[in-house]
Design a protein around this motif. Structure first.
Motif, PDB file in Angstrom:
ATOM      1  N   ILE A 107       0.837  -1.211   0.000  1.00  0.00           N
ATOM      2  CA  ILE A 107       0.000   0.000   0.000  1.00  0.00           C
ATOM      3  C   ILE A 107       0.867   1.255   0.000  1.00  0.00           C
ATOM      4  O   ILE A 107       0.580   2.225  -0.711  1.00  0.00           O
ATOM      5  N   LYS A 108       1.945   1.226   0.764  1.00  0.00           N
ATOM      6  CA  LYS A 108       2.872   2.368   0.772  1.00  0.00           C
ATOM      7  C   LYS A 108       3.551   2.514  -0.590  1.00  0.00           C
ATOM      8  O   LYS A 108       3.722   3.630  -1.094  1.00  0.00           O
ATOM      9  N   GLU A 109       3.944   1.400  -1.175  1.00  0.00           N
ATOM     10  CA  GLU A 109       4.650   1.427  -2.467  1.00  0.00           C
ATOM     11  C   GLU A 109       3.774   2.015  -3.572  1.00  0.00           C
ATOM     12  O   GLU A 109       4.247   2.809  -4.384  1.00  0.00           O
ATOM     13  N   ILE A 110       2.498   1.631  -3.608  1.00  0.00           N
ATOM     14  CA  ILE A 110       1.661   2.084  -4.715  1.00  0.00           C
ATOM     15  C   ILE A 110       1.260   3.552  -4.586  1.00  0.00           C
ATOM     16  O   ILE A 110       0.688   4.116  -5.522  1.00  0.00           O
ATOM     17  N   ASP A 111       1.601   4.184  -3.460  1.00  0.00           N
ATOM     18  CA  ASP A 111       1.392   5.628  -3.356  1.00  0.00           C
ATOM     19  C   ASP A 111       2.188   6.350  -4.447  1.00  0.00           C
ATOM     20  O   ASP A 111       1.824   7.447  -4.869  1.00  0.00           O
ATOM     21  N   LYS A 112       3.250   5.704  -4.928  1.00  0.00           N
ATOM     22  CA  LYS A 112       4.089   6.282  -5.986  1.00  0.00           C
ATOM     23  C   LYS A 112       3.320   6.479  -7.292  1.00  0.00           C
ATOM     24  O   LYS A 112       3.748   7.247  -8.157  1.00  0.00           O
ATOM     25  N   LEU A 113       2.177   5.785  -7.421  1.00  0.00           N
ATOM     26  CA  LEU A 113       1.374   5.933  -8.636  1.00  0.00           C
ATOM     27  C   LEU A 113       0.896   7.374  -8.790  1.00  0.00           C
ATOM     28  O   LEU A 113       0.673   7.847  -9.905  1.00  0.00           O
ATOM     29  N   LYS A 114       0.761   8.066  -7.673  1.00  0.00           N
ATOM     30  CA  LYS A 114       0.313   9.464  -7.698  1.00  0.00           C
ATOM     31  C   LYS A 114       1.361  10.385  -8.315  1.00  0.00           C
ATOM     32  O   LYS A 114       1.053  11.521  -8.677  1.00  0.00           O
ATOM     33  N   LEU A 115       2.592   9.901  -8.429  1.00  0.00           N
ATOM     34  CA  LEU A 115       3.682  10.700  -8.981  1.00  0.00           C
ATOM     35  C   LEU A 115       3.887  10.477 -10.479  1.00  0.00           C
ATOM     36  O   LEU A 115       4.644  11.191 -11.120  1.00  0.00           O
ATOM     37  N   ILE A 116       3.221   9.462 -11.032  1.00  0.00           N
ATOM     38  CA  ILE A 116       3.383   9.148 -12.455  1.00  0.00           C
ATOM     39  C   ILE A 116       2.445  10.035 -13.268  1.00  0.00           C
ATOM     40  O   ILE A 116       1.224   9.888 -13.226  1.00  0.00           O
ATOM     41  N   GLN A 117       3.040  10.962 -13.999  1.00  0.00           N
ATOM     42  CA  GLN A 117       2.258  11.913 -14.794  1.00  0.00           C
ATOM     43  C   GLN A 117       1.899  11.320 -16.150  1.00  0.00           C
ATOM     44  O   GLN A 117       2.728  10.700 -16.811  1.00  0.00           O
ATOM     45  N   ARG A 118       0.661  11.547 -16.541  1.00  0.00           N
ATOM     46  CA  ARG A 118       0.191  11.153 -17.864  1.00  0.00           C
ATOM     47  C   ARG A 118       0.257  12.360 -18.796  1.00  0.00           C
ATOM     48  O   ARG A 118       0.392  13.491 -18.335  1.00  0.00           O
TER      49      ARG A 118
END
Length: 198
Positions: free
Chosen positions: A13-24
């Protein structure tokens, strides 16, 4: 065993917080701000709940929700590939496979296997649920670009033929939504926000 599972799940759950940093490349509706992958996944989940009745066939909505929430997690490692990028394939790459194994592998074994299986099913696009999930994935940026006077189409010189080719898979999941989307594409040409090369 359960305590160990909980720790693994919390770490995931902590790791997938990084998805918020991936810009489209696409931007939020009527906005200049780029969407991130987490926002994209959330929007697809809501679209699934709202639009499921328009699926060509009955679908397992929970499975579709899992697909749209899981499908881009690999981009934490692999990055987002722009759908109209001509230099890199938008299909399942070796880089994404490595990412799936690492990120989902953080979970307890059975859960990791399930998430990888769901991700693979979405990538294959063959099941009814995957077809509908992919319809949602193709519809959202279409709606964004039309709300932003062409958005990424204008920014990257994407023409009608390319848009039509990428978007027509919507009909595999929903003919009704494709009828709407196809009309939106044609309207975009008429409005001059999508160029049609002669």
């Amino acid at each position: 065993m359960e305590a160990n599972n909980l720790l693994r799940q919390i770490n995931f759950i902590k790791e997938i917080d990084k998805l918020k940093l991936i810009q489209r490349r696409t931007k939020l509706f009527n906005s200049n701000r780029n969407e991130n992958d987490a926002e994209h996944s959330w929007h697809l989940a809501m679209m699934t709940l709202v639009l499921a009745e328009h699926s060509n066939v009955p679908i397992d909505v929970l499975k579709v929700l899992k697909m749209v929430l899981i499908h881009d997690i690999v981009e934490i490692d692999a990055g987002d590939t722009f759908i109209y990028d001509t230099s890199k394939s938008h299909s399942n790459t070796d880089e994404e496979r490595v990412a799936a194994n690492r990120i989902f592998g953080m979970l307890p074994k059975e859960q990791a296997a399930e998430f990888i299986s769901v991700w693979e099913e979405f990538e294959l696009g063959e099941s009814n649920e995957a077809k509908f999930a992919r319809s949602m994935d193709r519809l959202e940026p279409l709606l964004q670009n039309t709300s932003n006077k062409g958005g990424t189409w204008a920014e990257f010189g994407v023409d009608y033929a390319k848009v039509y080719e990428k978007k027509k898979v919507i009909k595999d999941g929903s003919q009704a939504i494709w009828d709407y989307a196809e009309n939106l594409i044609h309207e975009s040409v008429e409005k001059g926000i999508l160029k049609k090369n002669q």
